[in-house]
Design a protein around this motif. Structure first.
Motif: not given
Lengths: 350, 266
Positions: B117, B121-122, B124-126, B172, B176
């Motif tokens: 998770k 998260e990275a 999911e955002i980008h 993490r 991106v």
């Protein structure tokens, strides 16, 4: 996490005892219409201030003793030797709707009229104290849960946003909480009750009114502590990391901050539920809380203000006080146990 | 595309001042000049070391570059474009290009989330188009890149050592596909033996992915090892800027000399 906490509570003797006892209380409150032998307003004016009826084993089944009023001036009853009324299980009763939906026409146990089963005696109009205690627990026990739910939501929102964004919003929010906390609680409760009374005249609505008032008083403390915790969490690198990834503030609050406050919230909730129970009891005791024909532990206690209850030693009328006492102790001990489990580092570090 | 001769990052006269406020109305009574008139450039594919003692403002520079604090003045040019005072929404594309690795491996990972998770998260955002399976595959790949195993994905941060957590932090940041990474004292909190592993990992990743680093540290030995160019900072200002060799062989500024003298010798 939640199951882990539950497991740890159950491993401790005090925790397991309190948790199980509270669950029993709530189950009893939930099934009150089924468990109580009589309805709340079911009175018998020939049996006022009746002492608890003796339950004996008679002719192969449970039975209650029958009593005779020997001195009406001081409500003195005496058991009639050799006279019993058998206790029946799953007896027919006037139909009511359980949870307002399921029609039920039976109660778990009872005796045949005109005999009465008073497990905890009767009050000034011959109503069964035990039944009223069960029905009253619905108000007294749920008020804490609903109240804590409301205060947690408000406290989390206000405190979380104040701690996260800081600045002017923080100042305004914190001065607001200080304002509420600066006014002595009981006066504020009574003043609010008086001011809002005209909008809530129905006896059902009074319950809502009391929850609203108690929550209005209660959120300030929660918001303040949440703000403090948020401030300290806010400077943890994992929050910066989320910001650096471009995560929005609402998601950061929801996903990164609040889960880390979870353990703390459980503890404060446990420890503040007694406040709501006592608040409701205080209001009802003063006659400005729950109103007849509803019942609550506080309201039952207010009916004991009569001097003759003490002079004539009608101790069974004080059982609502005992119930409040036990419930409050159970919540406090459980809260302490949970705090012991959670606190060492508030578990956010690990 | 700007020509390859444009430096990746140009910082001119950067100032970051923090107000000191007092009273109910948050009246401004003074300011802390954390970063005061700092200029430097970072060329594509190189590592610039930034050294200085605690409180010298080096971390603030890193945070200003990635917009965790707002600059007070000056300009930051990324790839030739001025990004100093962009609004958060305009800055968003740069969140994908500039990433950060933190000093404290114990606090830089949310203890309530699994490794999957945290890294996901990275993504999911980008990379919103990625499905769950793709994200899991990508996280596994990233974990492999930083020397961890794919099966570590469903564990929680507390199950890992400091060095492993720092690797997760690096994964993490890499998720991106950034061009530029601010390494904010990434090895200061680690054992010496683990420090070397992480520094080597960062160098390998730089070679493999063509990354550019701003390497913030107070440990001169580490900085010398990894940096092409070194900036020495004291009280919010850069007091010396030179190649790594020049700084160590022939320090000019008295503060730099003092820093070098403070390195324990065996």
């Amino acid at each position: 996490m939640t199951s882990d906490l539950l497991h740890q509570i159950l491993r401790r003797r005090a925790g397991a005892f309190c948790l199980v006892a509270l669950i029993l209380f709530y189950v009893a409150a939930f099934f009150a219409p089924l468990l109580a032998p009589y309805a709340t307003s079911d009175q018998d004016l020939t049996k006022t201030y009746h002492p608890p009826t003796g339950v004996v084993w008679h002719e192969g089944q449970l039975a209650v003793r029958l009593y005779k009023l020997v001195d009406p001036t001081c409500a003195k009853y005496e058991a009639e030797p050799g006279q019993f009324a058998p206790i029946h299980f799953w007896v027919k009763a006037p139909t009511y709707h359980f949870l307002g939906l399921i029609p039920v026409s039976h109660r778990l146990f009872g005796v045949e009229a005109p005999a009465r089963l008073y497990l905890l005696g009767s009050d000034e109009t011959g109503r069964d104290v035990f039944s009223r205690l069960l029905y009253g627990s619905r108000v007294s026990l749920t008020i804490g849960l609903i109240g804590i739910l409301i205060t947690t939501v408000i406290g989390l929102t206000v405190g979380g946003l104040a701690g996260y964004f800081g600045g002017v919003f923080d100042s305004v929010a914190m001065r607001g909480t200080e304002l509420i906390m600066a006014i002595p609680g009981l006066y504020l409760i009574i003043a609010l009750r008086a001011a809002l009374a005209k909008y809530f005249d129905d006896s059902d609505q009074i319950f809502i009114l009391i929850v609203v008032i108690l929550s209005f008083i209660g959120w300030a403390g929660t918001a303040r502590v949440i703000r403090g915790l948020t401030l300290s969490l806010r400077n943890r690198p994992f929050i910066y990391a989320a910001e650096a990834l471009g995560q929005g503030p609402v998601t950061i609050l929801w996903k990164h901050l609040f889960p880390n406050l979870f353990s703390y919230l459980i503890v404060t909730s446990m420890l503040s539920i007694p406040g709501y129970i006592l608040g409701e009891a205080a209001l009802s005791f003063l006659g400005i809380g729950i109103q007849e024909p509803s019942t609550s532990w506080g309201l039952m206690l207010s009916q004991v203000q009569d001097l003759k209850v003490f002079m004539l030693n009608f101790w069974w009328l004080l059982t609502p006080g005992l119930a409040i006492f036990i419930t409050v102790i159970l919540f406090n001990v459980l809260g302490d146990v949970v705090r012991d489990i959670v606190d060492p580092k508030l578990k956010t570090q690990v | 595309m700007p020509s390859t001769t444009t430096p990746l990052l140009q910082v001119e006269n950067l100032k970051v001042h923090f107000p000191i406020t007092a009273g109910l109305l948050q009246r401004r009574v003074g300011e802390v000049k954390a970063v005061d008139d700092v200029s430097f450039t970072i060329e594509r594919g190189t590592t610039v070391g930034l050294v200085g003692e605690s409180g010298s403002g080096k971390t603030t520079i890193g945070r200003a570059l990635i917009r965790l604090v707002n600059p007070t003045g000056g300009t930051i040019r990324y790839n030739g474009k001025d990004i100093t005072f962009l609004r958060e929404s305009q800055f968003r594309p740069y969140r994908k290009k500039i990433q950060i690795i933190f000093q404290d491996p114990y606090n830089s990972l949310n203890p309530r989330l699994t490794i999957f998770k945290i890294i996901s998260e990275a993504l999911e955002i980008h990379f919103p188009a990625m499905g769950l399976e793709q994200r899991r595959a990508r996280v596994a790949e990233l974990l492999g890149k930083v020397g961890l195993k794919p099966e570590h994905m469903d564990r929680y941060p507390h199950e890992f050592s400091g060095g492993q957590r720092q690797r997760i932090g690096i994964a993490r940041a890499l998720a991106v596909e950034p061009e530029f990474i601010v390494c904010d004292e990434p090895v200061s909190a680690l054992d010496v033996s683990v420090q070397a592993q992480i520094v080597n990992l960062l160098q390998d990743l730089q070679e493999e992915l063509g990354l550019t680093y701003l390497f913030i540290a107070h440990d001169l030995a580490v900085v010398e090892h990894i940096s092409d160019f070194v900036l020495v900072m004291n009280q919010g200002k850069i007091v010396e800027a030179a190649t790594a060799d020049a700084i160590y062989q022939n320090p000019q500024d008295p503060y730099t000399k003092r820093l070098l003298d403070a390195v324990p010798k065996i």
